[in-house]
Design an enzyme around this catalytic site. Sequence first.
Site, PDB file in Angstrom:
ATOM      1  N   GLY B  45       0.178  26.781  42.561  1.00  0.00           N
ATOM      2  CA  GLY B  45       0.227  25.635  41.644  1.00  0.00           C
ATOM      3  C   GLY B  45       0.270  26.019  40.182  1.00  0.00           C
ATOM      4  N   GLY B 171       4.946  23.405  47.480  1.00  0.00           N
ATOM      5  CA  GLY B 171       6.266  22.851  47.767  1.00  0.00           C
ATOM      6  C   GLY B 171       6.970  23.574  48.913  1.00  0.00           C
ATOM      7  N   GLU B 189      15.578  25.257  44.455  1.00  0.00           N
ATOM      8  CA  GLU B 189      14.558  26.160  43.917  1.00  0.00           C
ATOM      9  C   GLU B 189      15.253  27.152  42.990  1.00  0.00           C
ATOM     10  OE1 GLU B 189      11.018  26.975  44.061  1.00  0.00           O
ATOM     11  OE2 GLU B 189      11.864  28.433  42.656  1.00  0.00           O
ATOM     12  N   ARG B 194      11.308  33.131  45.737  1.00  0.00           N
ATOM     13  CA  ARG B 194      10.552  32.088  46.442  1.00  0.00           C
ATOM     14  C   ARG B 194      11.302  31.630  47.687  1.00  0.00           C
ATOM     15  NH1 ARG B 194       6.119  29.802  43.458  1.00  0.00           N
ATOM     16  NH2 ARG B 194       5.896  31.193  41.675  1.00  0.00           N
ATOM     17  N   THR B 257       8.495  20.636  42.193  1.00  0.00           N
ATOM     18  CA  THR B 257       8.412  21.684  41.172  1.00  0.00           C
ATOM     19  C   THR B 257       7.070  21.501  40.454  1.00  0.00           C
ATOM     20  OG1 THR B 257       9.444  20.243  39.552  1.00  0.00           O
ATOM     21  CG2 THR B 257      10.913  21.651  40.820  1.00  0.00           C
ATOM     22  N   CYS B 403      -6.083  19.802  60.103  1.00  0.00           N
ATOM     23  CA  CYS B 403      -5.549  18.537  60.594  1.00  0.00           C
ATOM     24  C   CYS B 403      -6.274  17.422  59.832  1.00  0.00           C
ATOM     25  CB  CYS B 403      -5.751  18.379  62.100  1.00  0.00           C
ATOM     26  SG  CYS B 403      -7.464  18.311  62.609  1.00  0.00           S
ATOM     27  N   GLY B 485      -3.235  19.416  40.448  1.00  0.00           N
ATOM     28  CA  GLY B 485      -1.802  19.210  40.549  1.00  0.00           C
ATOM     29  C   GLY B 485      -1.164  18.432  39.412  1.00  0.00           C
TER      30      GLY B 485
HETATM   31  N1  LIG Z   1      -0.071  16.609  47.921  1.00  0.00           N
HETATM   32  C1  LIG Z   1      -0.095  16.852  46.629  1.00  0.00           C
HETATM   33  O1  LIG Z   1      -0.825  16.281  45.899  1.00  0.00           O
HETATM   34  C2  LIG Z   1       0.745  17.899  46.180  1.00  0.00           C
HETATM   35  C3  LIG Z   1       1.274  18.680  47.129  1.00  0.00           C
HETATM   36  C4  LIG Z   1       2.066  19.696  46.754  1.00  0.00           C
HETATM   37  C5  LIG Z   1       2.330  19.916  45.456  1.00  0.00           C
HETATM   38  N2  LIG Z   1       1.849  19.130  44.516  1.00  0.00           N
HETATM   39  C6  LIG Z   1       2.195  19.377  43.149  1.00  0.00           C
HETATM   40  O2  LIG Z   1       3.532  19.843  43.210  1.00  0.00           O
HETATM   41  C7  LIG Z   1       3.725  20.870  42.277  1.00  0.00           C
HETATM   42  C8  LIG Z   1       4.154  22.168  42.938  1.00  0.00           C
HETATM   43  O3  LIG Z   1       3.060  22.861  43.489  1.00  0.00           O
HETATM   44  P1  LIG Z   1       3.236  24.366  43.914  1.00  0.00           P
HETATM   45  O4  LIG Z   1       1.901  24.857  44.324  1.00  0.00           O
HETATM   46  O5  LIG Z   1       4.322  24.502  44.881  1.00  0.00           O
HETATM   47  O6  LIG Z   1       3.625  25.062  42.532  1.00  0.00           O
HETATM   48  P2  LIG Z   1       4.290  26.476  42.291  1.00  0.00           P
HETATM   49  O7  LIG Z   1       4.172  26.756  40.842  1.00  0.00           O
HETATM   50  O8  LIG Z   1       3.772  27.484  43.246  1.00  0.00           O
HETATM   51  O9  LIG Z   1       5.802  26.231  42.666  1.00  0.00           O
HETATM   52  C9  LIG Z   1       6.663  25.476  41.881  1.00  0.00           C
HETATM   53  C10 LIG Z   1       8.070  25.941  42.190  1.00  0.00           C
HETATM   54  O10 LIG Z   1       8.999  25.149  41.476  1.00  0.00           O
HETATM   55  C11 LIG Z   1      10.041  25.996  41.009  1.00  0.00           C
HETATM   56  N3  LIG Z   1      10.644  25.334  39.878  1.00  0.00           N
HETATM   57  C12 LIG Z   1      10.122  25.100  38.654  1.00  0.00           C
HETATM   58  N4  LIG Z   1      10.951  24.405  37.901  1.00  0.00           N
HETATM   59  C13 LIG Z   1      12.079  24.202  38.651  1.00  0.00           C
HETATM   60  C14 LIG Z   1      13.297  23.544  38.402  1.00  0.00           C
HETATM   61  N5  LIG Z   1      13.545  22.949  37.241  1.00  0.00           N
HETATM   62  N6  LIG Z   1      14.204  23.518  39.406  1.00  0.00           N
HETATM   63  C15 LIG Z   1      13.956  24.120  40.603  1.00  0.00           C
HETATM   64  N7  LIG Z   1      12.821  24.770  40.864  1.00  0.00           N
HETATM   65  C16 LIG Z   1      11.876  24.797  39.894  1.00  0.00           C
HETATM   66  C17 LIG Z   1       9.342  27.272  40.696  1.00  0.00           C
HETATM   67  O11 LIG Z   1      10.222  28.385  40.660  1.00  0.00           O
HETATM   68  C18 LIG Z   1       8.310  27.375  41.796  1.00  0.00           C
HETATM   69  O12 LIG Z   1       8.776  28.092  42.898  1.00  0.00           O
HETATM   70  C19 LIG Z   1       2.429  20.991  41.516  1.00  0.00           C
HETATM   71  O13 LIG Z   1       2.503  20.179  40.368  1.00  0.00           O
HETATM   72  C20 LIG Z   1       1.426  20.491  42.513  1.00  0.00           C
HETATM   73  O14 LIG Z   1       0.260  20.092  41.923  1.00  0.00           O
HETATM   74  C21 LIG Z   1       1.033  18.111  44.866  1.00  0.00           C
END
Ligand SMILES: NC(=O)c1ccc[n+]([C@@H]2O[C@H](COP(=O)([O-])OP(=O)(O)OC[C@H]3O[C@@H](n4cnc5c(N)ncnc54)[C@H](O)[C@@H]3O)[C@@H](O)[C@H]2O)c1
Lengths: 555, 555
Positions: B45, B171, B189, B194, B257, B403, B485
Amino acid sequence: PRPVRAPRGNTLHCNGWHQEAALRMLCNNLDPETGEKPDELIVYGGTGKAARNWACFDALVLSLLNLENDETLLVQSGKPVGIVKTYPTAPRVLIANANLVPAWATWDYFHELEAKGLIMFGQMTAGSWIYIGTQGILQGTYETFAALAEKHFGGSLAGKITVTGGLGGMGGAQPLAITMNDGVAICVEVDRQRIQRRLDTRYLDVMVDDLNQAIAMARQAAAAKKPISIGLLGNCAEVLPEMVSMGFVPDVVTDQTSAHDELNGYVPAGIPYDEALSLRKKDPKRYIDMAMDSMAVHCRAILDMMQRGAVAFDYGNNLRGQALKRGVHNAFDFPGFVPAYIRPLFCEGEGPFRWAALSGDPQDIVVTDHALMEAFPEKTRMVRWLQMAEARVAHMGLPARICWLGYGERDKAGKIFNDLVRKGAVKAPLVIGRDHLDCGSVASPNRETEAMRDGSDAIADWPVLNALVNTASGASWVSFHHGGGVGIGYALHAGQVTVADGTDEGEVRVTTVLRNDPAMGIIRHADAGYNRAIEVAQERGVKIPMMPSQEKGRP
Amino acid sequence: PRPVRAPRGNTLHCNGWHQEAALRMLCNNLDPETGEKPDELIVYGGTGKAARNWACFDALVLSLLNLENDETLLVQSGKPVGIVKTYPTAPRVLIANANLVPAWATWDYFHELEAKGLIMFGQMTAGSWIYIGTQGILQGTYETFAALAEKHFGGSLAGKITVTGGLGGMGGAQPLAITMNDGVAICVEVDRQRIQRRLDTRYLDVMVDDLNQAIAMARQAAAAKKPISIGLLGNCAEVLPEMVSMGFVPDVVTDQTSAHDELNGYVPAGIPYDEALSLRKKDPKRYIDMAMDSMAVHCRAILDMMQRGAVAFDYGNNLRGQALKRGVHNAFDFPGFVPAYIRPLFCEGEGPFRWAALSGDPQDIVVTDHALMEAFPEKTRMVRWLQMAEARVAHMGLPARICWLGYGERDKAGKIFNDLVRKGAVKAPLVIGRDHLDCGSVASPNRETEAMRDGSDAIADWPVLNALVNTASGASWVSFHHGGGVGIGYALHAGQVTVADGTDEGEVRVTTVLRNDPAMGIIRHADAGYNRAIEVAQERGVKIPMMPSQEKGRP
Ligand SMILES: NC(=O)c1ccc[n+]([C@@H]2O[C@H](COP(=O)([O-])OP(=O)(O)OC[C@H]3O[C@@H](n4cnc5c(N)ncnc54)[C@H](O)[C@@H]3O)[C@@H](O)[C@H]2O)c1
Ligand SMILES: NC(=O)c1ccc[n+]([C@@H]2O[C@H](COP(=O)([O-])OP(=O)(O)OC[C@H]3O[C@@H](n4cnc5c(N)ncnc54)[C@H](O)[C@@H]3O)[C@@H](O)[C@H]2O)c1
């Protein structure tokens, strides 16, 4: 609305003393003797409330009356929202008041939610049920002025004139705190009833409504080195600039109007008091606008006095923050009372230690006073305070006392109190708590954590840990608040109250809580690099995994 | 920097299993198999970290190794700051990460403090030591897409194409969650590594770098109702608008993202990926400016797709909030995943229930999977998930499973697990915890508490109470975080982790925590007036002092 008074005596109405204490202290907060506007459930500090509304108050009382000894009541902004089964050793009540997700943490948004009946402003001890009337703050104010006298005037305020504002729930302690330090006080207050109230309780000596007369009386008393406190009817934003233009410069200037709340607290100048009150309802936007202007004028007058030689300090009401918003760029030129006078005490784990006699018998407080004087004869300022308090402080609501104790002293006092209950030296259990203003319990960059050595003023992990530690240590009730004296957006803080019921279990709880609670102060200040806190941790055995080393020439 | 791996097996390195579990889960968060950038202590994240720096990590390990069974370790933003004596039944670790006084709660100020070494971003499970790799989120994502399929497409995603962005720590679960629901996924992505990583772990089926090829493959698979997941190398802010202008409209569009962090998360368009990475360091202001612009473009493309018939939803990364700041006035036209799909589950106390086998033996997870399938045969979606998970999910770090379980089910499962440990059916204790994203543990107006029925979205008393309740209930460790997040300023949330060690005391702790923790969800949603939560409280005996009455025609 109905008059509320805490039950007294040694008979339980609840299933245990922890619940009983919570019930009595909730009621005590709304005792007409104690709280400021009990009919509106307002205890002190603008709109600091004990319960969200009367229906919630009734439900709180009922919940506490029925609460089992292995249950925990959950209170969300003054409303009882749930009861869960925990353990006999767990807190009986857990309280969270006025907390908002930061991006929404403004007065405007708070008021919207308040209007919907979803939230309550809990101040510090209002929503955490441990307000004990103006005595509570009297002692802190006494300590502050004593420390100021020591720093600037060789130990006494004799012959010195202090100008301040506000004789409300907390500010009303100022005149007596100043005369207890042998000084002269001019206290500017816009509400005649508030002045009268301080006269009635002997916190204030005289009321006048003419500035010239006030100054003449003050000068005469100062020349004779006689202590006197003068309540001057007027608005600070008018009176202080007038003093400046008359060339009158006090020795000390500060303020305790409720500047933290520009709508329900501070009263604007340039309009009669009763008109201001109706404007507040009719046109809140205009009211706020005028109040903000007045605060800027008020703050500038303090800066002028400082320029001309007065010792100026901010007394924790966010007047500087409000003035800065209104364009007074140098508003923060005068320091807060904490870095100036209180932080050195925090580095010893010193902080407010207050207790109330659930018996309702003032004699129980006399017994506890004497027990402390005996246990800590070397703490001369505390001994002097306890003697004066016994002689001059009228009880409000349940008989109560406060003094400041440090790390290692609070748990010792807790054990002494539990023993007094056990032996029957007092007639019912004692309840021991504190203000949220303590060494390790608050993040408030304009007040308690102003100008921290390492720049960590705004980090709020500390009060969160404090609330969690007090819960893990088995306090009777624990609270976590947003807002308080400096208002929504500006502080987060935690409190605990624990009952000394005379049992072995009570001793464990009281000593564990009263050791770990101030330990947070040592830990927090050691982590920020204060030499004295590091020293205290080493001397008194507070475990700090990454103990920083002391640096020469720093406090 | 060094490779970290949790100890395995049934031998204690610490003085008790609660500490031992904390130690192993801290290490497991930084296992190269689990965390995203373990060398920088980043777990997932954006910049969600497990410890503030390597010195703090070492001190945490040492503190846990030596921690007594009646001591509690205090962790402030990833640094061990104190150890206090509490009780054997109290939590062994209390954690507060990234908390700021609201008026200072901005990314800018956070980064200032971070640069001074005073604070750490803990995300949800990074700083609370219960990240279990992408499986953790896989299950939530599976549930979300299953709920979406039920609501819009009669129960299956077969023949439907979903477009989403981001294959990071969280993601990365999307492609597998979608194919588990028989759908077709195009996952955009920007970082080739990744994509490769998701291929390696079999979460993703194929990688392509040409948009036309991706669309062709997706259309072909959808026509044949064959599930497939396609990783498309590209930037969402370029690819999605191109899709729109090509006239390609997916059935579903969302995004993961790391939009919540405009500096260290989202990658701006209009500049090659490697240049963006160096711009991030060289000129962070310019980087942020470009990232914000890109997010606006990205969000507009999603709105366009929705306009043309796609089901659009926000997946909790604050893309809408960022776009709104950049002038996309209708950014919030598409709903968050919580009000759309998750809240009905929250009203049952349903939420993430995850566990790890401290033995390190995957067979222990098989045993627990089967025990749950046996105990809850009526939960068919859960049973189906557990079967698929066992077949298709590769373990990362310590073997683990997740779960969703509801109020009354979690404590039952806790007891079952404790019995398995007691009987020796598994080889070492099990650790049971959860994400901070749960029914009663979070205030996050753009995500978990978006559009609450009573307007209480921003009230944060609830997560505070949740942290206090879990502490009072005796969780092994409890955490309270700001950020997560949706980023600094936008959420407060709490978590707990508790060890089932096979003892009687372990059973009491596990069942008490796992009853009271989800009870907060019932209480919170009943208080907000959700009929189903009120019903559940009445049916399953959750005590609510001022129980609201149900209103017809409301959820
Ligand atoms: N259930 C939830 O509440 C929930 C679940 C999953 C993720 N999230 C949110 O989603 C986001 C992602 O989480 P994460 O842990 O995967 O983060 P992360 O930083 O591990 O991954 C983000 C990914 O997005 C890619 N990225 C960034 N900008 C981009 C763009 N413009 N185009 C394409 N790819 C791009 C990055 O290269 C990276 O691989 C966070 O903000 C997280 O808090 C929320
Ligand atoms: N130690 C501390 O941290 C500390 C101690 C005391 C008070 N405070 C702060 O000081 C403020 C006062 O607290 P309180 O409990 O007494 O509040 P209060 O609302 O009970 O009293 C404020 C008083 O100020 C008067 N007042 C308002 N505007 C005025 C004006 N322009 N001129 C003259 N009088 C005016 C009001 O009539 C009222 O009597 C609060 O902001 C409180 O948080 C902080």
